[in-house]
Design a protein around this motif. Structure first.
Motif, PDB file in Angstrom:
ATOM      1  N   MET A 245      28.641  21.858   3.198  1.00 47.95           N
ATOM      2  CA  MET A 245      29.920  20.671   3.051  1.00 47.95           C
ATOM      3  C   MET A 245      30.837  20.906   4.363  1.00 47.95           C
ATOM      4  N   PRO A 246      31.249  21.691   4.728  1.00 47.22           N
ATOM      5  CA  PRO A 246      32.186  21.700   6.015  1.00 47.22           C
ATOM      6  C   PRO A 246      31.202  21.025   7.267  1.00 47.22           C
ATOM      7  N   THR A 247      29.822  21.490   7.448  1.00 48.90           N
ATOM      8  CA  THR A 247      29.087  21.036   8.434  1.00 48.90           C
ATOM      9  C   THR A 247      28.820  19.470   8.325  1.00 48.90           C
ATOM     10  N   ALA A 248      28.659  19.156   6.957  1.00 51.43           N
ATOM     11  CA  ALA A 248      28.190  17.744   6.688  1.00 51.43           C
ATOM     12  C   ALA A 248      29.389  16.880   7.175  1.00 51.43           C
ATOM     13  N   CYS A 249      30.641  17.460   6.758  1.00 52.04           N
ATOM     14  CA  CYS A 249      31.782  16.504   7.024  1.00 52.04           C
ATOM     15  C   CYS A 249      32.209  16.601   8.589  1.00 52.04           C
ATOM     16  N   SER A 250      32.007  17.753   9.203  1.00 56.90           N
ATOM     17  CA  SER A 250      32.097  17.653  10.741  1.00 56.90           C
ATOM     18  C   SER A 250      31.111  16.601  11.346  1.00 56.90           C
ATOM     19  N   LEU A 251      29.790  16.744  10.949  1.00 57.03           N
ATOM     20  CA  LEU A 251      28.752  15.656  11.438  1.00 57.03           C
ATOM     21  C   LEU A 251      29.242  14.329  11.182  1.00 57.03           C
ATOM     22  N   LEU A 252      29.784  13.885  10.060  1.00 59.09           N
ATOM     23  CA  LEU A 252      30.191  12.676   9.623  1.00 59.09           C
ATOM     24  C   LEU A 252      31.378  12.227  10.350  1.00 59.09           C
ATOM     25  N   MET A 253      32.373  13.291  10.535  1.00 60.07           N
ATOM     26  CA  MET A 253      33.551  12.731  11.488  1.00 60.07           C
ATOM     27  C   MET A 253      33.151  12.662  12.954  1.00 60.07           C
ATOM     28  N   ALA A 254      32.078  13.342  13.402  1.00 62.49           N
ATOM     29  CA  ALA A 254      31.673  13.322  14.716  1.00 62.49           C
ATOM     30  C   ALA A 254      30.944  11.925  15.052  1.00 62.49           C
TER      31      ALA A 254
END
Length: 105
Positions: free
Chosen positions: A88-97
Motif C-alpha cells: 500500500m505505501p509503495t503503491a501510494c508513493s508510485l501514484l503520487m510520483a
C-alpha cells in the motif's frame, strides 16, 4: 480265439484305466472345490481388512487436509494483511510520483 482274448484283455485294461481316471478326476474336482471355497474365504477376509485400512487412512488424510485447509485460510488472511501493509505505501508513493497534483489541492 487267441486274438479275441488279447483284445478282451486290452479292453479290460482300457476300461480299468478309464474308471481310475474318472475316479481321480472326481477326487480332483472335490479337492479343487474345497480349495476354491477356502481361497474365496481368505480373499474376502483380506479385502475386508484392506477396505477397513483404506477407510482409516482416508479418514486420517481427510482430517489432516481439513485442518491444514483451515490453517491455510487463516494464514492467508494474515498474509494478505502483511502484503497490504507492504504494498500500500509503495503503491501510494508510485501514484503520487506519477500523478503530479498541485500542492494546494
Amino acid at each position: 480265439m487267441q486274438q479275441a482274448k488279447v483284445v478282451s484283455r486290452q479292453l479290460d485294461h482300457i476300461s480299468q484305466f478309464i474308471k481310475t481316471s474318472t475316479h481321480l478326476l472326481l477326487e480332483f474336482k472335490e479337492v479343487l472345490a474345497v480349495f476354491m471355497a477356502k481361497s474365496v474365504t481368505i480373499i474376502r477376509k483380506f479385502l475386508a481388512t484392506a477396505t477397513k485400512a483404506l477407510i482409516i487412512a482416508a479418514s486420517f488424510l481427510f482430517q489432516v487436509w481439513k485442518y491444514s485447509l483451515i490453517e491455510a485460510v487463516e494464514e492467508s488472511s494474515v498474509t494478505i494483511c502483511y502484503l497490504m501493509f507492504y504494498f500500500m505505501p509503495t503503491a501510494c508513493s508510485l501514484l503520487m510520483a506519477t500523478v503530479n497534483l498541485p500542492h494546494w489541492t
